[in-house]
Design a protein around this motif. Structure first.
Motif, PDB file in Angstrom:
ATOM      1  N   GLY A  40       0.961  -1.230   0.123  1.00  0.00           N
ATOM      2  CA  GLY A  40      -0.053   0.114   0.016  1.00  0.00           C
ATOM      3  C   GLY A  40       1.002   1.420   0.183  1.00  0.00           C
ATOM      4  O   GLY A  40       2.236   1.070   0.076  1.00  0.00           O
ATOM      5  N   ALA A  41       0.173   2.377   0.155  1.00  0.00           N
ATOM      6  CA  ALA A  41       0.978   3.834  -0.278  1.00  0.00           C
ATOM      7  C   ALA A  41       0.813   4.475   1.113  1.00  0.00           C
ATOM      8  O   ALA A  41       1.541   5.534   1.170  1.00  0.00           O
ATOM      9  N   SER A  42       0.380   3.965   2.319  1.00  0.00           N
ATOM     10  CA  SER A  42       0.118   4.892   3.426  1.00  0.00           C
ATOM     11  C   SER A  42       1.556   5.320   3.853  1.00  0.00           C
ATOM     12  O   SER A  42       1.834   6.238   4.577  1.00  0.00           O
ATOM     13  N   MET A  43       2.805   4.361   3.779  1.00  0.00           N
ATOM     14  CA  MET A  43       4.068   4.871   4.273  1.00  0.00           C
ATOM     15  C   MET A  43       5.099   5.041   3.240  1.00  0.00           C
ATOM     16  O   MET A  43       6.192   5.229   3.504  1.00  0.00           O
ATOM     17  N   GLN A  44       4.437   5.647   2.111  1.00  0.00           N
ATOM     18  CA  GLN A  44       5.465   6.010   0.975  1.00  0.00           C
ATOM     19  C   GLN A  44       5.964   7.380   1.341  1.00  0.00           C
ATOM     20  O   GLN A  44       5.204   8.315   1.972  1.00  0.00           O
ATOM     21  N   PRO A  45       7.088   7.827   0.969  1.00  0.00           N
ATOM     22  CA  PRO A  45       8.059   7.359   0.417  1.00  0.00           C
ATOM     23  C   PRO A  45       8.940   6.287   1.253  1.00  0.00           C
ATOM     24  O   PRO A  45      10.095   5.629   0.777  1.00  0.00           O
ATOM     25  N   SER A  46       8.697   6.446   2.584  1.00  0.00           N
ATOM     26  CA  SER A  46       9.832   5.826   3.412  1.00  0.00           C
ATOM     27  C   SER A  46       9.627   4.293   3.284  1.00  0.00           C
ATOM     28  O   SER A  46      10.971   3.654   3.265  1.00  0.00           O
ATOM     29  N   LEU A  47       8.517   3.860   3.112  1.00  0.00           N
ATOM     30  CA  LEU A  47       8.344   2.281   2.978  1.00  0.00           C
ATOM     31  C   LEU A  47       7.651   1.969   1.715  1.00  0.00           C
ATOM     32  O   LEU A  47       6.800   2.859   1.401  1.00  0.00           O
ATOM     33  N   ASN A  48       7.918   1.120   0.897  1.00  0.00           N
ATOM     34  CA  ASN A  48       7.241   0.813  -0.375  1.00  0.00           C
ATOM     35  C   ASN A  48       7.404   1.801  -1.310  1.00  0.00           C
ATOM     36  O   ASN A  48       6.096   2.085  -1.903  1.00  0.00           O
TER      37      ASN A  48
END
Length: 148
Positions: A40-48
């Motif tokens: 998913g996109a909720s932790m972008q750009p840190s994760l995924n």
């Protein structure tokens, strides 16, 4: 005949190693660390950062959560208040006693109650987080990201 003895010894060593390795691995995963896939996109750009095409894998630390060593900026895995069968990964923005300026919560400013955390996804507007459901009780926090 020598091959049969070798095969039995190999099999016996494998079985005894298996019965030692499985309980040790289960204990480590239950008490110390947990490997999770971030989708998913909720932790972008840190994760995924690349989205669904290549989900990140993170090592989450259970030990520090068990000892309540969670700090602002840590990334935590939390049981979703909406669906307790689902786990969500978010960043800790505030700890108990902090005053938070919210992004769309029912109150513009919130004091994080004792025994709670304020969590948000890094990609604002694409995250189901405390701005939607409010402060999260500490008991819902499962793990903390080892790399945070």
């Amino acid at each position: 005949m020598a091959q049969t003895g070798f095969g039995r010894r190999y099999f016996k060593a494998f079985v005894s190693g298996f019965f030692v390795a499985v309980p040790v691995t289960v204990t480590v995963l239950d008490r110390l660390a947990y490997v999770a896939r971030v989708e998913g996109a909720s932790m972008q750009p840190s994760l995924n950062p690349d989205g669904e095409s290549s989900p990140d894998v993170v090592l989450l630390n259970r030990w520090s959560v068990r000892n309540y060593q969670v700090h602002r900026g840590d990334i935590v895995s939390v049981l979703s208040p909406k669906d307790p069968r689902q786990k969500i990964i978010k960043r800790v923005i505030g700890i108990e006693g902090d005053f938070i300026k919210t992004l769309g919560y029912k109150n513009r400013y919130v004091r994080v109650p004792d025994g709670h955390l304020w969590i948000e996804g890094d990609h604002h507007g694409h995250s189901f987080d405390s701005n939607t459901f409010g402060p999260v009780i500490n008991e819902l926090v499962l793990t903390k990201d080892k790399i945070s």
